[in-house]
Design a protein around this motif. Sequence first.
Motif, PDB file in Angstrom:
ATOM      1  N   MET A   1     111.114   8.302  -6.643  1.00  0.00           N
ATOM      2  CA  MET A   1     110.710   9.688  -6.812  1.00  0.00           C
ATOM      3  C   MET A   1     109.361   9.719  -7.506  1.00  0.00           C
ATOM      4  SD  MET A   1     112.704  12.778  -8.717  1.00  0.00           S
ATOM      5  CE  MET A   1     112.756  11.955 -10.266  1.00  0.00           C
ATOM      6  N   PHE A   2     108.488  10.562  -7.012  1.00  0.00           N
ATOM      7  CA  PHE A   2     107.123  10.663  -7.499  1.00  0.00           C
ATOM      8  C   PHE A   2     106.829  12.133  -7.789  1.00  0.00           C
ATOM      9  CE2 PHE A   2     102.600  11.138  -6.397  1.00  0.00           C
ATOM     10  CZ  PHE A   2     102.051  10.243  -7.287  1.00  0.00           C
ATOM     11  N   LYS A   3     106.263  12.424  -8.961  1.00  0.00           N
ATOM     12  CA  LYS A   3     105.994  13.815  -9.337  1.00  0.00           C
ATOM     13  C   LYS A   3     104.565  14.197  -8.999  1.00  0.00           C
ATOM     14  CE  LYS A   3     109.336  13.986 -13.036  1.00  0.00           C
ATOM     15  NZ  LYS A   3     110.086  15.195 -13.063  1.00  0.00           N
ATOM     16  N   ALA A   4     104.398  15.421  -8.516  1.00  0.00           N
ATOM     17  CA  ALA A   4     103.079  15.926  -8.160  1.00  0.00           C
ATOM     18  C   ALA A   4     102.964  17.370  -8.619  1.00  0.00           C
ATOM     19  CB  ALA A   4     102.846  15.829  -6.660  1.00  0.00           C
ATOM     20  N   PRO A  36     107.172  14.849   2.220  1.00  0.00           N
ATOM     21  CA  PRO A  36     108.384  14.076   1.899  1.00  0.00           C
ATOM     22  C   PRO A  36     109.006  14.539   0.567  1.00  0.00           C
ATOM     23  CG  PRO A  36     106.436  12.785   1.429  1.00  0.00           C
ATOM     24  CD  PRO A  36     105.953  14.056   2.055  1.00  0.00           C
ATOM     25  N   LEU A  37     109.610  15.713   0.566  1.00  0.00           N
ATOM     26  CA  LEU A  37     110.178  16.286  -0.653  1.00  0.00           C
ATOM     27  C   LEU A  37     111.431  15.541  -1.090  1.00  0.00           C
ATOM     28  CD1 LEU A  37     109.932  20.135  -0.121  1.00  0.00           C
ATOM     29  CD2 LEU A  37     108.661  18.751  -1.733  1.00  0.00           C
ATOM     30  N   TRP A  38     111.640  15.504  -2.388  1.00  0.00           N
ATOM     31  CA  TRP A  38     112.868  14.954  -2.961  1.00  0.00           C
ATOM     32  C   TRP A  38     113.835  16.111  -3.144  1.00  0.00           C
ATOM     33  CZ3 TRP A  38     115.285  15.895  -7.719  1.00  0.00           C
ATOM     34  CH2 TRP A  38     116.331  15.010  -8.035  1.00  0.00           C
ATOM     35  N   PHE A  39     115.073  15.937  -2.711  1.00  0.00           N
ATOM     36  CA  PHE A  39     116.086  16.971  -2.820  1.00  0.00           C
ATOM     37  C   PHE A  39     117.090  16.607  -3.897  1.00  0.00           C
ATOM     38  CE2 PHE A  39     114.248  17.885   1.201  1.00  0.00           C
ATOM     39  CZ  PHE A  39     114.438  19.245   1.397  1.00  0.00           C
ATOM     40  N   ALA A  72     107.693   9.814  -1.376  1.00  0.00           N
ATOM     41  CA  ALA A  72     106.641   8.835  -1.078  1.00  0.00           C
ATOM     42  C   ALA A  72     106.024   8.337  -2.385  1.00  0.00           C
ATOM     43  CB  ALA A  72     105.564   9.470  -0.202  1.00  0.00           C
ATOM     44  N   GLU A  73     105.246   7.284  -2.292  1.00  0.00           N
ATOM     45  CA  GLU A  73     104.606   6.693  -3.460  1.00  0.00           C
ATOM     46  C   GLU A  73     103.308   7.400  -3.842  1.00  0.00           C
ATOM     47  OE1 GLU A  73     105.880   4.374  -5.455  1.00  0.00           O
ATOM     48  OE2 GLU A  73     107.670   4.490  -4.222  1.00  0.00           O
ATOM     49  N   ALA A  74     102.794   8.244  -2.964  1.00  0.00           N
ATOM     50  CA  ALA A  74     101.551   8.968  -3.238  1.00  0.00           C
ATOM     51  C   ALA A  74     101.557  10.283  -2.470  1.00  0.00           C
ATOM     52  CB  ALA A  74     100.344   8.135  -2.826  1.00  0.00           C
ATOM     53  N   ILE A  96      96.280  19.291  -4.816  1.00  0.00           N
ATOM     54  CA  ILE A  96      97.540  18.623  -5.151  1.00  0.00           C
ATOM     55  C   ILE A  96      97.178  17.289  -5.761  1.00  0.00           C
ATOM     56  CG2 ILE A  96      99.688  17.661  -4.276  1.00  0.00           C
ATOM     57  CD1 ILE A  96      99.548  19.655  -1.989  1.00  0.00           C
ATOM     58  N   TYR A  97      97.752  17.002  -6.918  1.00  0.00           N
ATOM     59  CA  TYR A  97      97.433  15.741  -7.585  1.00  0.00           C
ATOM     60  C   TYR A  97      98.693  15.158  -8.219  1.00  0.00           C
ATOM     61  CZ  TYR A  97      97.023  19.032 -11.495  1.00  0.00           C
ATOM     62  OH  TYR A  97      97.252  20.029 -12.414  1.00  0.00           O
ATOM     63  N   PRO A  98      98.737  13.825  -8.352  1.00  0.00           N
ATOM     64  CA  PRO A  98      99.910  13.175  -8.965  1.00  0.00           C
ATOM     65  C   PRO A  98      99.935  13.414 -10.462  1.00  0.00           C
ATOM     66  CG  PRO A  98      98.244  11.556  -8.435  1.00  0.00           C
ATOM     67  CD  PRO A  98      97.744  12.865  -7.893  1.00  0.00           C
ATOM     68  N   LEU A  99     101.124  13.383 -11.031  1.00  0.00           N
ATOM     69  CA  LEU A  99     101.289  13.523 -12.471  1.00  0.00           C
ATOM     70  C   LEU A  99     101.500  12.146 -13.074  1.00  0.00           C
ATOM     71  CD1 LEU A  99     103.584  16.650 -12.720  1.00  0.00           C
ATOM     72  CD2 LEU A  99     101.142  16.507 -13.116  1.00  0.00           C
ATOM     73  N   ALA A 100     100.575  11.738 -13.916  1.00  0.00           N
ATOM     74  CA  ALA A 100     100.698  10.445 -14.595  1.00  0.00           C
ATOM     75  C   ALA A 100     101.817  10.525 -15.625  1.00  0.00           C
ATOM     76  CB  ALA A 100      99.381  10.084 -15.267  1.00  0.00           C
ATOM     77  N   ASP A 101     102.583   9.461 -15.761  1.00  0.00           N
ATOM     78  CA  ASP A 101     103.694   9.385 -16.725  1.00  0.00           C
ATOM     79  C   ASP A 101     104.706  10.502 -16.534  1.00  0.00           C
ATOM     80  OD1 ASP A 101     102.340   7.223 -17.811  1.00  0.00           O
ATOM     81  OD2 ASP A 101     101.299   8.460 -19.283  1.00  0.00           O
ATOM     82  N   GLY A 102     104.869  10.979 -15.333  1.00  0.00           N
ATOM     83  CA  GLY A 102     105.827  12.044 -15.079  1.00  0.00           C
ATOM     84  C   GLY A 102     105.317  13.413 -15.455  1.00  0.00           C
TER      85      GLY A 102
END
Length: 158
Positions: A1-4, A36-39, A72-74, A96-102
Amino acid sequence: MFKARMKFAKEGRAKYISHLDLMHAMQRSMARCQMPLWFTEGFNQHAYVSVALPLSTGYSGECEFLDFNITAEAVPENAVEALNDVFPEGLRAIEIYPLADGGMKVGSIEWSQYRITWGFEGGTPKALPMTCAICSAVRWSKSLNAPREAKRSSICVS
């Protein structure tokens, strides 16, 4: 799981979408563009999305934030364009950008980093004192005479 985190705008006719309907519109739009959403893993599965400081119905915002989880990983490369192609009129993805450290939860954003400003079409109404437009606008928005054309935007000043 990857947070964005997605920065988006809610303008025009979309300002009349309620918060719950906005969440459903976001989930459906992300499904349409095959994000690719996490449910969640409960009995009634749904995509986990969260909006910071939900706007009241009838207000527009130029700088709103939505956190979501993807499998996805990114973040996909053309995610912003793909979302803007399927969003309803008035919704616009900015980045849209990734969140570092969650990342921090959107509800726990430190308020010293943001300045919330209010703007009214046609200038500041005569009923509001010029010295404290933010506090007065908040107080006034709870009355029956609240202007429907108010707009809130959060600007990072750090």
